[in-house]
Scaffold this motif. Structure first.
Motif, short mmCIF file in Angstrom:
data_model
loop_
_atom_site.label_atom_id
_atom_site.label_comp_id
_atom_site.label_asym_id
_atom_site.label_seq_id
_atom_site.Cartn_x
_atom_site.Cartn_y
_atom_site.Cartn_z
N UNK A 189 -38.42 43.08 12.41
CA UNK A 189 -37.61 42.77 13.57
C UNK A 189 -37.43 44.01 14.43
N UNK A 190 -37.97 43.95 15.64
CA UNK A 190 -37.79 45.00 16.63
C UNK A 190 -36.94 44.38 17.74
N UNK A 191 -35.68 44.77 17.83
CA UNK A 191 -34.77 44.12 18.78
C UNK A 191 -35.11 44.38 20.24
N UNK A 192 -36.04 45.31 20.50
CA UNK A 192 -36.46 45.56 21.89
C UNK A 192 -37.64 44.69 22.29
N UNK A 193 -38.16 43.90 21.36
CA UNK A 193 -39.35 43.08 21.60
C UNK A 193 -39.00 41.60 21.43
N UNK A 194 -38.99 40.86 22.53
CA UNK A 194 -38.61 39.45 22.49
C UNK A 194 -39.46 38.65 21.49
N UNK A 195 -40.75 38.90 21.45
CA UNK A 195 -41.62 38.17 20.53
C UNK A 195 -41.22 38.43 19.07
N UNK A 196 -40.87 39.67 18.78
CA UNK A 196 -40.43 40.01 17.43
C UNK A 196 -39.13 39.30 17.08
N UNK A 197 -38.21 39.22 18.03
CA UNK A 197 -36.93 38.54 17.80
C UNK A 197 -37.17 37.05 17.55
N UNK A 198 -38.03 36.45 18.36
CA UNK A 198 -38.34 35.02 18.20
C UNK A 198 -39.00 34.76 16.85
N UNK A 199 -39.94 35.60 16.48
CA UNK A 199 -40.63 35.44 15.19
C UNK A 199 -39.65 35.57 14.02
N UNK A 200 -38.76 36.56 14.09
CA UNK A 200 -37.78 36.74 13.03
C UNK A 200 -36.84 35.54 12.96
N UNK A 201 -36.42 35.05 14.12
CA UNK A 201 -35.53 33.87 14.16
C UNK A 201 -36.20 32.67 13.50
N UNK A 202 -37.47 32.47 13.79
CA UNK A 202 -38.20 31.35 13.19
C UNK A 202 -38.34 31.52 11.68
N UNK A 203 -38.63 32.75 11.23
CA UNK A 203 -38.78 33.01 9.79
C UNK A 203 -37.48 32.73 9.05
N UNK A 204 -36.39 33.25 9.58
CA UNK A 204 -35.09 33.03 8.94
C UNK A 204 -34.72 31.56 9.02
N UNK A 205 -35.05 30.90 10.13
CA UNK A 205 -34.74 29.48 10.31
C UNK A 205 -35.44 28.57 9.33
N UNK A 206 -36.54 29.02 8.75
CA UNK A 206 -37.23 28.24 7.73
C UNK A 206 -36.43 28.20 6.42
N UNK A 207 -35.54 29.16 6.24
CA UNK A 207 -34.83 29.31 4.98
C UNK A 207 -33.35 28.94 5.06
N UNK A 208 -32.78 29.04 6.24
CA UNK A 208 -31.36 28.70 6.41
C UNK A 208 -31.09 28.29 7.86
#
Length: 126
Positions: A58-77
Protein backbone atom coordinates in the motif's frame (compact mmCIF):
# COMPACT_ATOMS: atom_id res chain seq x y z
CA UNK A 1 -12.54 -11.10 14.87
CA UNK A 2 -12.04 -7.36 14.38
CA UNK A 3 -9.80 -6.05 11.61
CA UNK A 4 -7.39 -3.11 11.55
CA UNK A 5 -5.23 -1.48 8.88
CA UNK A 6 -2.09 0.44 9.76
CA UNK A 7 -0.37 2.29 6.93
CA UNK A 8 3.41 2.65 7.08
CA UNK A 9 3.43 -0.34 9.43
CA UNK A 10 6.67 -2.03 8.44
CA UNK A 11 8.82 0.02 10.86
CA UNK A 12 8.91 2.53 13.68
CA UNK A 13 5.67 3.90 15.10
CA UNK A 14 3.52 2.11 12.53
CA UNK A 15 5.06 -1.25 13.41
CA UNK A 16 4.64 -0.63 17.13
CA UNK A 17 0.98 0.32 16.66
CA UNK A 18 0.38 -2.80 14.56
CA UNK A 19 2.06 -4.94 17.20
CA UNK A 20 -0.04 -3.43 20.00
CA UNK A 21 -3.25 -4.04 18.04
CA UNK A 22 -2.23 -7.63 17.33
CA UNK A 23 -1.48 -8.15 21.01
CA UNK A 24 -5.01 -6.96 21.77
CA UNK A 25 -6.36 -9.73 19.53
CA UNK A 26 -7.16 -7.76 16.39
CA UNK A 27 -6.30 -9.06 12.93
CA UNK A 28 -3.92 -6.42 11.57
CA UNK A 29 -3.10 -5.55 7.97
CA UNK A 30 0.34 -3.99 7.84
CA UNK A 31 0.34 -1.53 4.96
CA UNK A 32 3.74 -0.99 3.41
CA UNK A 33 4.95 0.57 0.14
CA UNK A 34 7.27 -2.40 -0.22
CA UNK A 35 5.54 -5.75 0.13
CA UNK A 36 8.90 -7.32 0.95
CA UNK A 37 9.36 -4.96 3.93
CA UNK A 38 5.79 -5.65 5.03
CA UNK A 39 6.32 -9.41 4.91
CA UNK A 40 9.51 -8.98 6.95
CA UNK A 41 7.58 -6.98 9.57
CA UNK A 42 4.89 -9.67 9.75
CA UNK A 43 7.66 -12.22 10.26
CA UNK A 44 8.85 -10.26 13.30
CA UNK A 45 5.33 -10.34 14.73
CA UNK A 46 5.01 -14.06 14.08
CA UNK A 47 8.34 -14.63 15.83
CA UNK A 48 6.71 -13.07 18.89
CA UNK A 49 3.75 -15.44 18.60
CA UNK A 50 1.44 -12.93 16.91
CA UNK A 51 -0.04 -14.82 13.97
CA UNK A 52 -2.96 -12.45 13.41
CA UNK A 53 -1.18 -10.14 10.98
CA UNK A 54 -0.79 -9.87 7.23
CA UNK A 55 1.27 -7.63 4.97
CA UNK A 56 -0.44 -5.64 2.26
CA UNK A 57 1.30 -3.54 -0.38
CA UNK A 58 0.00 0.00 0.00
CA UNK A 59 1.44 3.30 -1.19
CA UNK A 60 -0.95 6.01 -0.02
CA UNK A 61 0.37 8.43 -2.66
CA UNK A 62 -0.69 6.09 -5.48
CA UNK A 63 -4.42 5.80 -6.20
CA UNK A 64 -4.01 2.45 -7.97
CA UNK A 65 -2.18 1.04 -4.96
CA UNK A 66 -4.94 2.26 -2.62
CA UNK A 67 -7.64 0.72 -4.82
CA UNK A 68 -5.76 -2.58 -5.07
CA UNK A 69 -5.25 -2.73 -1.29
CA UNK A 70 -8.93 -1.91 -0.71
CA UNK A 71 -9.97 -4.75 -3.01
CA UNK A 72 -7.56 -7.21 -1.34
CA UNK A 73 -8.80 -6.38 2.14
CA UNK A 74 -12.40 -6.39 0.89
CA UNK A 75 -12.03 -10.04 -0.14
CA UNK A 76 -11.44 -10.94 3.51
CA UNK A 77 -13.61 -8.54 5.49
CA UNK A 78 -16.37 -6.00 4.93
CA UNK A 79 -15.42 -3.86 7.91
CA UNK A 80 -12.25 -2.27 9.25
CA UNK A 81 -12.74 -1.44 12.89
CA UNK A 82 -9.55 0.58 13.14
CA UNK A 83 -7.62 2.53 10.54
CA UNK A 84 -4.34 4.15 11.49
CA UNK A 85 -3.14 6.41 8.70
CA UNK A 86 0.51 6.49 9.71
CA UNK A 87 2.02 6.46 6.20
CA UNK A 88 2.68 10.09 5.31
CA UNK A 89 5.63 11.56 3.49
CA UNK A 90 7.07 15.07 3.30
CA UNK A 91 10.09 16.72 1.72
CA UNK A 92 11.86 18.54 4.52
CA UNK A 93 13.74 21.69 3.50
CA UNK A 94 17.17 22.26 4.98
CA UNK A 95 17.64 26.00 4.72
CA UNK A 96 15.04 27.52 2.43
CA UNK A 97 11.31 27.99 2.62
CA UNK A 98 9.30 24.85 1.76
CA UNK A 99 7.87 26.20 -1.50
CA UNK A 100 11.33 27.18 -2.75
CA UNK A 101 12.69 23.69 -2.08
CA UNK A 102 9.96 21.79 -3.91
CA UNK A 103 10.44 21.11 -7.58
CA UNK A 104 6.88 21.88 -8.56
CA UNK A 105 3.48 22.97 -7.35
CA UNK A 106 2.21 19.48 -8.20
CA UNK A 107 4.72 17.91 -5.81
CA UNK A 108 3.65 20.33 -3.09
CA UNK A 109 -0.04 19.58 -3.65
CA UNK A 110 0.61 15.82 -3.63
CA UNK A 111 2.29 16.11 -0.24
CA UNK A 112 -0.45 18.25 1.26
CA UNK A 113 -3.29 16.12 -0.11
CA UNK A 114 -1.62 12.93 1.09
CA UNK A 115 -1.15 14.30 4.58
CA UNK A 116 -4.61 15.87 4.81
CA UNK A 117 -6.79 13.53 2.74
CA UNK A 118 -5.06 10.16 2.97
CA UNK A 119 -7.48 8.87 5.58
CA UNK A 120 -10.49 9.79 3.47
CA UNK A 121 -8.94 8.11 0.44
CA UNK A 122 -8.63 4.86 2.38
CA UNK A 123 -12.21 4.99 3.57
CA UNK A 124 -13.97 6.20 0.46
CA UNK A 125 -12.29 4.61 -2.53
CA UNK A 126 -14.46 1.87 -3.97
Amino acid sequence: MKFALVTGANKSIGFEVAQQLAQEGMYVYLGSRSLENGVEAVGKLKAKGLNNAEAIQLDITDDESVIKARKEIGKKTNVLYILINNGVFMVVPHKRHLIQRLTSLRQFMTQISTAQCGLRRHLLIY
